[in-house]
Write a protein that holds these residues in place. Sequence first.
Motif, PDB file in Angstrom:
ATOM      1  N   GLU A  45       4.807 -18.601  39.292  1.00 36.60           N
ATOM      2  CA  GLU A  45       3.667 -19.410  39.882  1.00 36.60           C
ATOM      3  C   GLU A  45       4.597 -20.277  40.910  1.00 36.60           C
ATOM      4  O   GLU A  45       5.745 -20.695  40.557  1.00 36.60           O
ATOM      5  CB  GLU A  45       3.159 -20.413  38.765  1.00 36.60           C
ATOM      6  N   GLY A  91       4.432 -23.552  42.458  1.00 36.92           N
ATOM      7  CA  GLY A  91       4.989 -24.749  42.213  1.00 36.92           C
ATOM      8  C   GLY A  91       5.887 -24.700  41.026  1.00 36.92           C
ATOM      9  O   GLY A  91       6.685 -25.656  41.009  1.00 36.92           O
ATOM     10  N   GLU A  92       5.535 -23.970  40.087  1.00 38.94           N
ATOM     11  CA  GLU A  92       6.530 -24.041  38.914  1.00 38.94           C
ATOM     12  C   GLU A  92       7.994 -23.663  39.086  1.00 38.94           C
ATOM     13  O   GLU A  92       9.085 -23.989  38.683  1.00 38.94           O
ATOM     14  CB  GLU A  92       5.911 -23.183  37.522  1.00 38.94           C
ATOM     15  N   VAL A 115       9.349 -24.023  42.174  1.00 41.75           N
ATOM     16  CA  VAL A 115       9.823 -25.223  42.862  1.00 41.75           C
ATOM     17  C   VAL A 115      10.738 -26.164  41.912  1.00 41.75           C
ATOM     18  O   VAL A 115      11.591 -26.689  42.059  1.00 41.75           O
ATOM     19  CB  VAL A 115       8.941 -26.145  43.879  1.00 41.75           C
ATOM     20  N   ARG A 116       9.686 -26.276  40.794  1.00 35.30           N
ATOM     21  CA  ARG A 116      10.211 -27.302  39.603  1.00 35.30           C
ATOM     22  C   ARG A 116      11.545 -26.961  39.080  1.00 35.30           C
ATOM     23  O   ARG A 116      12.316 -27.605  38.654  1.00 35.30           O
ATOM     24  CB  ARG A 116       9.101 -27.308  38.585  1.00 35.30           C
ATOM     25  N   VAL A 139      -1.590 -21.043  40.390  1.00 35.60           N
ATOM     26  CA  VAL A 139      -2.542 -21.525  39.409  1.00 35.60           C
ATOM     27  C   VAL A 139      -2.904 -23.096  39.301  1.00 35.60           C
ATOM     28  O   VAL A 139      -2.035 -23.898  39.369  1.00 35.60           O
ATOM     29  CB  VAL A 139      -1.845 -21.366  37.970  1.00 35.60           C
ATOM     30  N   GLU A 148       2.181 -24.792  50.179  1.00 33.90           N
ATOM     31  CA  GLU A 148       3.257 -25.800  50.662  1.00 33.90           C
ATOM     32  C   GLU A 148       4.555 -25.537  49.624  1.00 33.90           C
ATOM     33  O   GLU A 148       5.608 -25.637  50.227  1.00 33.90           O
ATOM     34  CB  GLU A 148       2.829 -27.347  50.660  1.00 33.90           C
ATOM     35  N   MET A 149       4.229 -24.927  48.547  1.00 34.52           N
ATOM     36  CA  MET A 149       5.429 -24.524  47.659  1.00 34.52           C
ATOM     37  C   MET A 149       6.204 -23.484  48.173  1.00 34.52           C
ATOM     38  O   MET A 149       7.480 -23.510  48.141  1.00 34.52           O
ATOM     39  CB  MET A 149       4.775 -24.307  46.369  1.00 34.52           C
TER      40      MET A 149
END
Lengths: 607, 191
Positions: free
Chosen positions: B75, B77-78, B80-81, B99, B115-116
């Motif tokens: 995913e 965003g995850e 990038v985290r 998601v 954006e991620m």
Amino acid sequence: MRKEFLMGNEAIAMGALAAGVNLVAGYPGTPSSEVLETIAKRRSAQVYVEWSVNEKAALELAAGAAYTGARTLVTMKQVGLNVASDPLMCLEYIGVKGGMVVLVADDPGPISSQTEQDTRQFAVYSKLPCFDPASAQEAYEMIQEAFAYSEKYGTPVFFRPTTRVCHGYASVELKDEEQYHVNQPEGFVKDTSKWVIFPRVAFQNHMKIESRNEELSQVFSEYSRNAILPEDAQHQQCRKGIVASGISYTYACEAMEQLGHIRLLKVATPHPFPEQLALQFMEGLDEVLCIEELDPVLEKALLQICGKHHCTVKVLGKLTHHVKNAGENTRDSVKKNIADFMEISMNEVQEREVPPALPVRPPVLCAGCPHRASFYAVKQAMKGKKTIFCGDIGCYTLGNAMPLDMVDTCLCMGAGVNIAQGVGKIEPDTTCFAFVGDSTFFASAITGVVNAVYNQANMTLVVLDNSTTAMTDHQPHPGTGRTMMGEIVSKISIEAVLHGVGVERVETVNPLNLQQAVECVREVAAQPGVKAIIFKSPCIAVTKPQGCMHIDSEKCINCKKCIREIGCPALFVKDGKVTIDKSLCTGCGLCSQLCPVEAITGGEAHA
Amino acid sequence: MHKNIVLCGVGGQGTVLASKLIAAAAMSRDIPVMSAETIGMAQRGGSVFSHLRMGEGVYTPMIGEGEADLILGFEPGETVRMLPYLKKDGYVVVSNRPVMPVTASVSGSNYSGQEMLDYLERNVKHLMVVDTDKACEELGSAKVLNVLMLGAALKTDALGLSKEAVEQVMLERLPEKFHELNRKALKFFST
């Protein structure tokens, strides 16, 4: 010898089997549950295993078996130990005949718990020896040794892994079955002077326990898992050392691979503390840094030794704020702690932009979870009324999240039933609800209901019966009619239990039928006294999905009421339109029952 | 060989199974493995990760920042985290499918994942973005995300394992009726 890729908890279970364990009992709780499940899967026919109704029952059962000479293992998470502490505190004064290991999994972080309590501290308090493994392989071997020590010294012992050890996987070297220890219990031998606790017996045994622990401190100084790892050639003159245990020990080793090795004391038995070994370790050192999670147990033990022996070694750690005093350690936090201690500057800043705001993902009730429907029904029925919704421990704690916002309190297993009564006694105009899951009901809510009935409380008990212990991975319980030995037994009816303890009005409803559920709540809540609603609908993980819901885009007016009201993860907005995630939707039909224009169809027909 | 791999995503996406397959493939080649996963409450739609370490001389299953050879992101965003874990020259393989967190749906805030992905494009030298939605559609199954991601990881070589080794352990673990679908899924991005 053979190798298997095992989770730490699986390795512990295999170790217990290799130690010839005869009986295993426990209550599920993250991060401990897989130990007992693995025993059930891998045991020979001679090994008895059960999920007990709670930790106290499990511990007492195991004590009884250990009185006969059986080797027994009890499993629980750290807060479960609070439930089991009454029998355990006393059992230490009585002792055991067969080896008895009390496995308590601690949860630094905490990741899945209410507290950051430290079982090593409990070991000091209860006077039990405690074993603290650092890896899956060590855990496999150490639990076998723990059984042997327990049997030799006639005391239950703690075995205390933490989440990262419990849930870490490794290729573990295992014994072949022919190499397993075989334990034949001798049987219970009557002796009231031994098995019946009286003040005089307690006094005499207290003296014995104290001298035994002094002896064990000596014995553990020789125990190979407590060890001094020498400094490397570059650090021969360094007068600093590290003390570490458990997963933090492995983090310290990794950090020193990069920073250089100074002297390290690995502590595998935080209680009784290996005093002689610690004195030997501190020889020639000026400062030691203690790296551990939860409470400063090693740090305090060292301070005590320094005080007793007039050592001038400076002891650093949590108490001196050199290591953080809450939350779990990480590879990076430990590396920084050690670098600071060794006065090495670390300036490897990664040259990346600051990332955009990351999505927040608190855990949520699954799509199709019947708890969502239950909470929503109560919320609808009680709109505009002065209420309190006392929650409890389980998946349904997640009912606290927006938009449901239906958990006003949560304390510990079974507490909600009594908290609701307490609020009601002071605020008679509040309509008090207590929500409890089926497994929690059997574990620790029944006495609360008896209390409510006896003491004339006004409250509505809501039992969320999803026919499993969902949060911890679906263990059976007294209401499911299955045991860990694979037997099919008669189910204990929650309804019958409630009637039996004097709750006259008990309604059983399917929460997925929204209208019926709301009406039932309205009616029952309006009645005085103690009454109960059982919302009965199985967890989506133990039942087959009913298909999938569909949104008729012609009819949908995009009001987003479905999303705003129930917060189902299968409902989301895509290109400005409410959409259903087909991979998540189970067809429970809750959303279709609140859609104002009947644009959602499919799934089960409840309405 | 010495490899550190981070797998990340959202609870329920199948990161754990993917991590187990990699571990099994390594074991089948006598490479020591350690791994760690998110288990418990966070599995209910929360951020989840697996750390996987292959090779000798490893003390702990956890990976430190700046140590991962590969991030396998289910995913955007995850992914990038987890980026702080990536080595300077490490690889990132990421699914382009976001998601939506329930919190964002409920508050009506916008999260598209784009954006991620843009951020990853700017900040990761070795990046492979895979269109897993399209692949799932072509294969006619939404349940093969993890095998698709594994295939993509094989393509980068950062896994240090052969496609044969992974395929062999994958088929051993699946009922025969799913063999064909998963073979295709593994091949989808790896060839």
